[in-house]
Design a protein around this motif. Structure first.
Motif, PDB file in Angstrom:
ATOM      1  N   SER A  60      18.602  11.680  -7.133  1.00 44.31           N
ATOM      2  CA  SER A  60      18.308  12.666  -6.088  1.00 44.31           C
ATOM      3  C   SER A  60      17.427  12.072  -4.992  1.00 44.31           C
ATOM      4  O   SER A  60      16.511  12.725  -4.485  1.00 44.31           O
ATOM      5  CB  SER A  60      17.614  13.899  -6.697  1.00 44.31           C
ATOM      6  OG  SER A  60      18.415  14.460  -7.709  1.00 44.31           O
ATOM      7  N   GLY A  61      17.669  10.807  -4.655  1.00 45.09           N
ATOM      8  CA  GLY A  61      16.932  10.191  -3.558  1.00 45.09           C
ATOM      9  C   GLY A  61      15.552   9.685  -3.919  1.00 45.09           C
ATOM     10  O   GLY A  61      14.841   9.169  -3.071  1.00 45.09           O
ATOM     11  N   SER A  62      15.135   9.832  -5.180  1.00 46.90           N
ATOM     12  CA  SER A  62      13.796   9.414  -5.587  1.00 46.90           C
ATOM     13  C   SER A  62      13.858   8.203  -6.510  1.00 46.90           C
ATOM     14  O   SER A  62      14.843   7.985  -7.208  1.00 46.90           O
ATOM     15  CB  SER A  62      13.082  10.557  -6.319  1.00 46.90           C
ATOM     16  OG  SER A  62      12.955  11.686  -5.499  1.00 46.90           O
ATOM     17  N   PHE A  63      12.809   7.439  -6.501  1.00 48.93           N
ATOM     18  CA  PHE A  63      12.666   6.340  -7.448  1.00 48.93           C
ATOM     19  C   PHE A  63      12.048   6.917  -8.717  1.00 48.93           C
ATOM     20  O   PHE A  63      11.000   7.556  -8.661  1.00 48.93           O
ATOM     21  CB  PHE A  63      11.760   5.249  -6.869  1.00 48.93           C
ATOM     22  CG  PHE A  63      12.299   4.620  -5.624  1.00 48.93           C
ATOM     23  CD1 PHE A  63      13.256   3.615  -5.699  1.00 48.93           C
ATOM     24  CD2 PHE A  63      11.859   5.023  -4.372  1.00 48.93           C
ATOM     25  CE1 PHE A  63      13.757   3.022  -4.551  1.00 48.93           C
ATOM     26  CE2 PHE A  63      12.359   4.436  -3.222  1.00 48.93           C
ATOM     27  CZ  PHE A  63      13.316   3.438  -3.311  1.00 48.93           C
ATOM     28  N   ARG A  64      12.688   6.681  -9.871  1.00 51.46           N
ATOM     29  CA  ARG A  64      12.230   7.327 -11.099  1.00 51.46           C
ATOM     30  C   ARG A  64      12.001   6.325 -12.232  1.00 51.46           C
ATOM     31  O   ARG A  64      12.690   5.312 -12.338  1.00 51.46           O
ATOM     32  CB  ARG A  64      13.264   8.360 -11.576  1.00 51.46           C
ATOM     33  CG  ARG A  64      13.393   9.572 -10.679  1.00 51.46           C
ATOM     34  CD  ARG A  64      14.460  10.521 -11.215  1.00 51.46           C
ATOM     35  NE  ARG A  64      14.136  11.013 -12.551  1.00 51.46           N
ATOM     36  CZ  ARG A  64      13.374  12.066 -12.783  1.00 51.46           C
ATOM     37  NH1 ARG A  64      12.835  12.739 -11.783  1.00 51.46           N
ATOM     38  NH2 ARG A  64      13.143  12.468 -14.012  1.00 51.46           N
ATOM     39  N   LEU A  65      11.008   6.641 -13.061  1.00 51.28           N
ATOM     40  CA  LEU A  65      10.803   5.949 -14.326  1.00 51.28           C
ATOM     41  C   LEU A  65      11.039   6.980 -15.422  1.00 51.28           C
ATOM     42  O   LEU A  65      10.264   7.927 -15.569  1.00 51.28           O
ATOM     43  CB  LEU A  65       9.381   5.368 -14.416  1.00 51.28           C
ATOM     44  CG  LEU A  65       9.105   4.107 -13.600  1.00 51.28           C
ATOM     45  CD1 LEU A  65       7.639   3.721 -13.716  1.00 51.28           C
ATOM     46  CD2 LEU A  65       9.982   2.949 -14.068  1.00 51.28           C
ATOM     47  N   THR A  66      12.111   6.811 -16.187  1.00 48.57           N
ATOM     48  CA  THR A  66      12.472   7.769 -17.229  1.00 48.57           C
ATOM     49  C   THR A  66      11.825   7.393 -18.559  1.00 48.57           C
ATOM     50  O   THR A  66      11.246   6.316 -18.709  1.00 48.57           O
ATOM     51  CB  THR A  66      14.004   7.783 -17.404  1.00 48.57           C
ATOM     52  OG1 THR A  66      14.422   6.485 -17.859  1.00 48.57           O
ATOM     53  CG2 THR A  66      14.698   8.110 -16.092  1.00 48.57           C
ATOM     54  N   ARG A  67      11.957   8.300 -19.537  1.00 41.24           N
ATOM     55  CA  ARG A  67      11.403   8.028 -20.868  1.00 41.24           C
ATOM     56  C   ARG A  67      12.074   6.811 -21.513  1.00 41.24           C
ATOM     57  O   ARG A  67      11.440   6.066 -22.249  1.00 41.24           O
ATOM     58  CB  ARG A  67      11.559   9.256 -21.771  1.00 41.24           C
ATOM     59  CG  ARG A  67      10.585  10.378 -21.431  1.00 41.24           C
ATOM     60  CD  ARG A  67      10.597  11.466 -22.507  1.00 41.24           C
ATOM     61  NE  ARG A  67       9.564  12.443 -22.252  1.00 41.24           N
ATOM     62  CZ  ARG A  67       9.747  13.558 -21.550  1.00 41.24           C
ATOM     63  NH1 ARG A  67      10.954  13.802 -21.033  1.00 41.24           N
ATOM     64  NH2 ARG A  67       8.760  14.407 -21.359  1.00 41.24           N
TER      65      ARG A  67
END
Length: 328
Positions: free
Chosen positions: A297-304
């Motif tokens: 969704s356009g964001s930089f993410r760090l998932t579990r």
């Protein structure tokens, strides 16, 4: 032996506690004298959060154990990313700002490559230590310039600048501020001395190198404030502050903590630092850089899942360390 283990644990606790009191006293005194909160945050508070590592590095180098100082700086960077950030992301996935991805993380990567190059010849010179310290002064100067410019033009959105301002403790009166300033710096120096003394004694008793002691016990202990700060940030839904805390701490470790070993006790470095530890520090930093680039969704993410991967890297590194360490 138990006596020295007890001294080490007490000294570590006092070291972390006294760093907080030093920040309280110094920031309150500066605020009472009319210094800008942003300048306080970027100087006193930022350096105060790295004060445990800096004091340990200075004490270890003065006492003839520069490998402990080097291990502390390198180990703290590995632990901050693999353990602290990994554990934090397991609790709650992070959405990372593009500013961190485009500015702070690449800078950390460049500085980490520089540290890798410095240790590639198993020698840490006085000139290299001075060079890193000059880099630290330049880094702080650029942050101050950016903070002043952003303050004039628009609300501050840089996570490292936000973190610096938000971490300023509630001020106290000038007399109390002076007391905590003197008390904090005194206990920092004394506790760092006892911490290094006990760590070196334990290392020699078990045939463990000063480098490994710095990479493990001391590095984990001095990284506890970063763990607490990161968890507090995500509980407050301030993801950028959690990431900014880790990245900023790692930059400080390489530019403000590591130089003490080269400036105070230049010379040959344990070969394991160049063969094993700096490559792993560089690899972990590159891994974080790559993990942050996946978008949703356009964001930089760090998932579990990514947090679990970082934790696995930490565990694997600890297993590697102790499998290569003979304990008598």
């Amino acid at each position: 032996m138990l006596e020295h283990v007890g001294i080490l644990l007490v000294a570590l606790s006092v070291l972390v506690w006294s760093a907080d009191k030093f920040v309280l006293g110094a920031s309150s005194l500066a605020k009472n004298l009319g210094v800008s909160p942003m300048i306080i945050g970027l100087t006193i508070v930022a350096m105060g959060s790295s004060a445990p590592e800096m004091m340990v590095a200075a004490a270890a180098s003065i006492q003839g154990s520069p490998d402990t100082a080097i291990g502390n700086a390198i180990g703290s960077n590995i632990i901050n990313i693999a353990l602290v950030l990994g554990f934090t992301v397991l609790i709650k996935p992070l959405v990372v700002s593009s500013t961190t991805i485009k500015q702070e993380l690449p800078l950390l990567l460049v500085i980490t490559v520089l540290a890798y190059w410095i240790f590639s010849d198993d020698y840490f010179s006085f000139a290299e230590g001075i060079g890193l310290m000059i880099g630290f002064i330049c880094f702080i100067s650029v942050l101050l310039f950016r903070a002043i410019r952003q303050r004039k033009n628009s609300p501050i959105d840089d996570p490292m600048l936000l973190e610096a301002e938000l971490e300023i403790p509630e001020s106290t009166n000038t007399l109390n501020a002076f007391f905590w300033l003197v008390c904090g710096i005194t206990l920092l120096i004394v506790s760092a001395h006892f911490l290094v003394d006990s760590a070196v004694f334990i290392a020699k008793a078990y045939g463990i190198s000063d480098l490994v002691i710095g990479l493990t016990i001391i590095a984990i202990g001095t990284s506890l404030p970063e763990l607490a700060a990161s968890i507090a940030s995500i509980l407050k839904k301030e993801d950028d502050l959690a990431m900014g805390n880790i990245v900023g701490s790692n930059i400080f470790n390489l530019l403000a903590v590591l130089p003490f070993a080269g400036i105070i006790a230049p010379g040959t470095v344990n070969a394991e630092a160049s063969l094993r530890d700096t490559p792993i520090m560089l690899g972990i930093t590159v891994l974080l850089f790559l993990l942050c680039f996946s978008r949703k969704s356009g964001s930089f993410r760090l998932t579990r899942l990514k947090g679990a991967l970082l934790l696995i890297c930490f565990i694997a590194y600890q297993v590697l360390l102790f499998s290569q360490t003979s304990i008598h």
